[in-house]
Design a protein around this motif. Sequence first.
Motif, PDB file in Angstrom:
ATOM      1  N   ALA A 175      45.244  11.110  12.553  1.00  0.00           N
ATOM      2  CA  ALA A 175      45.696  10.133  13.549  1.00  0.00           C
ATOM      3  C   ALA A 175      45.600   8.716  13.015  1.00  0.00           C
ATOM      4  O   ALA A 175      44.787   8.400  12.146  1.00  0.00           O
ATOM      5  N   ILE A 176      46.481   7.886  13.533  1.00  0.00           N
ATOM      6  CA  ILE A 176      46.423   6.445  13.280  1.00  0.00           C
ATOM      7  C   ILE A 176      46.201   5.760  14.618  1.00  0.00           C
ATOM      8  O   ILE A 176      47.007   5.920  15.544  1.00  0.00           O
ATOM      9  N   ASP A 177      45.096   5.043  14.733  1.00  0.00           N
ATOM     10  CA  ASP A 177      44.810   4.270  15.936  1.00  0.00           C
ATOM     11  C   ASP A 177      45.384   2.863  15.756  1.00  0.00           C
ATOM     12  O   ASP A 177      44.940   2.121  14.870  1.00  0.00           O
ATOM     13  N   VAL A 178      46.364   2.521  16.563  1.00  0.00           N
ATOM     14  CA  VAL A 178      46.967   1.194  16.478  1.00  0.00           C
ATOM     15  C   VAL A 178      46.325   0.293  17.521  1.00  0.00           C
ATOM     16  O   VAL A 178      46.428   0.540  18.721  1.00  0.00           O
ATOM     17  N   LEU A 179      45.648  -0.738  17.050  1.00  0.00           N
ATOM     18  CA  LEU A 179      45.004  -1.706  17.943  1.00  0.00           C
ATOM     19  C   LEU A 179      46.008  -2.790  18.304  1.00  0.00           C
ATOM     20  O   LEU A 179      46.679  -3.354  17.437  1.00  0.00           O
TER      21      LEU A 179
ATOM     22  N   PRO B 247      52.255  -2.591  13.626  1.00  0.00           N
ATOM     23  CA  PRO B 247      53.223  -1.553  13.983  1.00  0.00           C
ATOM     24  C   PRO B 247      53.617  -1.681  15.455  1.00  0.00           C
ATOM     25  O   PRO B 247      52.772  -1.900  16.314  1.00  0.00           O
ATOM     26  N   SER B 248      54.903  -1.513  15.741  1.00  0.00           N
ATOM     27  CA  SER B 248      55.388  -1.538  17.118  1.00  0.00           C
ATOM     28  C   SER B 248      55.436  -0.111  17.656  1.00  0.00           C
ATOM     29  O   SER B 248      55.056   0.839  16.971  1.00  0.00           O
ATOM     30  N   ARG B 249      55.946   0.055  18.855  1.00  0.00           N
ATOM     31  CA  ARG B 249      56.019   1.390  19.470  1.00  0.00           C
ATOM     32  C   ARG B 249      56.964   2.327  18.727  1.00  0.00           C
ATOM     33  O   ARG B 249      56.848   3.544  18.834  1.00  0.00           O
ATOM     34  N   THR B 250      57.919   1.767  18.001  1.00  0.00           N
ATOM     35  CA  THR B 250      58.895   2.609  17.305  1.00  0.00           C
ATOM     36  C   THR B 250      58.511   2.912  15.857  1.00  0.00           C
ATOM     37  O   THR B 250      59.198   3.670  15.180  1.00  0.00           O
ATOM     38  N   ASP B 251      57.423   2.330  15.379  1.00  0.00           N
ATOM     39  CA  ASP B 251      57.003   2.537  13.994  1.00  0.00           C
ATOM     40  C   ASP B 251      56.075   3.746  13.876  1.00  0.00           C
ATOM     41  O   ASP B 251      55.539   4.242  14.870  1.00  0.00           O
TER      42      ASP B 251
ATOM     43  N   ILE C 128      51.329  13.590  12.313  1.00  0.00           N
ATOM     44  CA  ILE C 128      50.373  12.494  12.495  1.00  0.00           C
ATOM     45  C   ILE C 128      50.448  11.996  13.928  1.00  0.00           C
ATOM     46  O   ILE C 128      51.524  11.674  14.435  1.00  0.00           O
ATOM     47  N   THR C 129      49.324  11.952  14.575  1.00  0.00           N
ATOM     48  CA  THR C 129      49.255  11.423  15.931  1.00  0.00           C
ATOM     49  C   THR C 129      49.033   9.916  15.871  1.00  0.00           C
ATOM     50  O   THR C 129      48.168   9.442  15.131  1.00  0.00           O
ATOM     51  N   VAL C 130      49.814   9.179  16.623  1.00  0.00           N
ATOM     52  CA  VAL C 130      49.645   7.724  16.690  1.00  0.00           C
ATOM     53  C   VAL C 130      49.113   7.365  18.070  1.00  0.00           C
ATOM     54  O   VAL C 130      49.798   7.562  19.082  1.00  0.00           O
ATOM     55  N   ASN C 131      47.890   6.885  18.104  1.00  0.00           N
ATOM     56  CA  ASN C 131      47.279   6.450  19.359  1.00  0.00           C
ATOM     57  C   ASN C 131      47.498   4.954  19.508  1.00  0.00           C
ATOM     58  O   ASN C 131      46.909   4.158  18.782  1.00  0.00           O
ATOM     59  N   ARG C 132      48.331   4.583  20.444  1.00  0.00           N
ATOM     60  CA  ARG C 132      48.663   3.165  20.621  1.00  0.00           C
ATOM     61  C   ARG C 132      47.788   2.604  21.737  1.00  0.00           C
ATOM     62  O   ARG C 132      48.044   2.832  22.918  1.00  0.00           O
ATOM     63  N   ASN C 133      46.752   1.895  21.339  1.00  0.00           N
ATOM     64  CA  ASN C 133      45.763   1.384  22.285  1.00  0.00           C
ATOM     65  C   ASN C 133      46.206   0.051  22.872  1.00  0.00           C
ATOM     66  O   ASN C 133      45.610  -0.998  22.626  1.00  0.00           O
ATOM     67  N   TYR C 134      47.296   0.108  23.626  1.00  0.00           N
ATOM     68  CA  TYR C 134      47.837  -1.110  24.221  1.00  0.00           C
ATOM     69  C   TYR C 134      47.280  -1.299  25.628  1.00  0.00           C
ATOM     70  O   TYR C 134      46.923  -0.347  26.310  1.00  0.00           O
ATOM     71  N   ASP C 135      47.268  -2.553  26.066  1.00  0.00           N
ATOM     72  CA  ASP C 135      46.838  -2.840  27.436  1.00  0.00           C
ATOM     73  C   ASP C 135      47.786  -2.195  28.428  1.00  0.00           C
ATOM     74  O   ASP C 135      48.982  -2.193  28.226  1.00  0.00           O
TER      75      ASP C 135
END
Length: 540
Positions: free
Chosen positions: A286-290, A523-527, A533-540
């Motif tokens: 996984a990639i955690d995107v802050l 990285p944006s939502r489309t990247d 690979i799981t992308v965890n997008r930790n957005y508000d």
Amino acid sequence: MLLSFSSYNLPKMEEVRKAAEEKRRELVLSGQATSKFIEENGLDDEIFQLTCLNYLSISKTCLKQLSPKFGNLVNLTNLVLHNNQLTALPEEIQALTKLKFFDVSNNQIEEMPLSISNLSELESLNVSVNKLGSFPPVNAMKSLHIFNVAHNCLQELPEGIFDPSLVHLSNIVAGNNEIEKLSPDVTNLPHLNQLDLSNNRLKEVPAELSECPKLKELNLKGNKFSDRRFGKLVEQCPTKSVMEYLSNILKKERAKNPDKKGKGKSKEKKKGPKSVQDDVEFLTDAIDVLHFPDEDGLIVSVTPAVIDVRPYIVCCIVRNLDLQKTANTFKQFITLQTKLHDTLCNKRQAATIATHDLSSVKGPLKFDAQFPSLLMIVPLSKQKEVSGEKLVDDLMKEAEQLRREKKRSTVSGIHKYLDLLANKTQYPCLGDAAGTVISFPPITNSNSTKISKETTSILIEVTSSTNLDTCKTVCDELLVKMLEMGLGKDTADEASSSAGHKTLTVEQVKVTDVEGNLRVVYPSRTDLSKPGITVNRNYD
């Protein structure tokens, strides 16, 4: 060297003339000037008198056919003919018996000559991105290490590819073809390390594949497998899990049919970790995107001056790295960047990667262009500050000296990128809040932000003069490869009390214009849309 009057009066290529005069061992012909000469006059016949050549490269031209005289170049060990318009190769290619490296990728070849099978010294063969519907037998190529036939129209791998005598064959790259079947004889290759059959027409693969002792990179993605569970595993899980799944199938097949042909029917492998069971849960890295921190997030502003020079840039921050995980981890990370520069970045023609120790970076940053005499930087691994003008001049002098000493027309290392600055009145650079230049793409980073084994957080910078998507694609691939290298943090699998998968922590960086208008956030939502690979997008 005597020439007939008829050949003497024909136009000559300057590089060919120099190679003849200086008795060079290497000759490189590439680009628009070469292409125009070939279009108007054909390939300079004097090339075929340079029998001392051991390296010849003709690339990025309109060259459509090769003369049978190529057979005269009997001392060639390296022949590069990629990115031309070749439709065929002459049978005389078999005369190049010393050839070890042959790259004829990115042409329009529909059929290879049978005589290519006779190149027994060949170690690396790249015929990718052509129009081949078949390929001659390869079992006589006893020295072959790398065989790349990707992006063709093959319906099957060539005869002899799994011959037990090919003891050196380690890489078979055959993705994006029309291959329908993989033979169980693949286990005959004792040193097979990489097998890429992605995006073909496979519906199943032999379970014997699990018995390839050194197979570490297996890519079967993009095939429509009859076993939907296996198909999901292929798309989402690493090679080890795929191999374990096939191993379990093979054991069951042999239990039902003890006489089933294959290695290990009387010998069992040593017991190892528990294999994938039918009730396996597919753990993925996984990639955690802050999300970009509004108050203290890193911003890069792009000035109008750099728009005409090198307008595209994306950046991100990777935190919680351990570059000392093994003795070779740091070296492998540097090698990864070099490999991407040579492949995906097209030798820095498409894009350039730079990595900085975040603790030495003082934001906000400015992506600018400066006149060569005014751009000041401490180049990587140097201690003294120099101007961009002096740095480039010194590198050009070094390159020329190396050419003369080694009697070559090519150079290596940083010198091979100097042509990317040709005719530039201003040079691109990335500066920090204090005005210090930390990057001069595509040539060098600053030594002041150089990463080391102790670095735990890095700033990744990818720039391009091509387009923004290229920057994103390169950055995506770098992050994925970092995750595959194991640079991410281990995440324990509570059910098994073992390491389940890894997580890479990536923080967004914004790129704006000088007025603060957003250009890109990465990285944006489309990247990072990568299978497995799981992308965890930790957005508000």
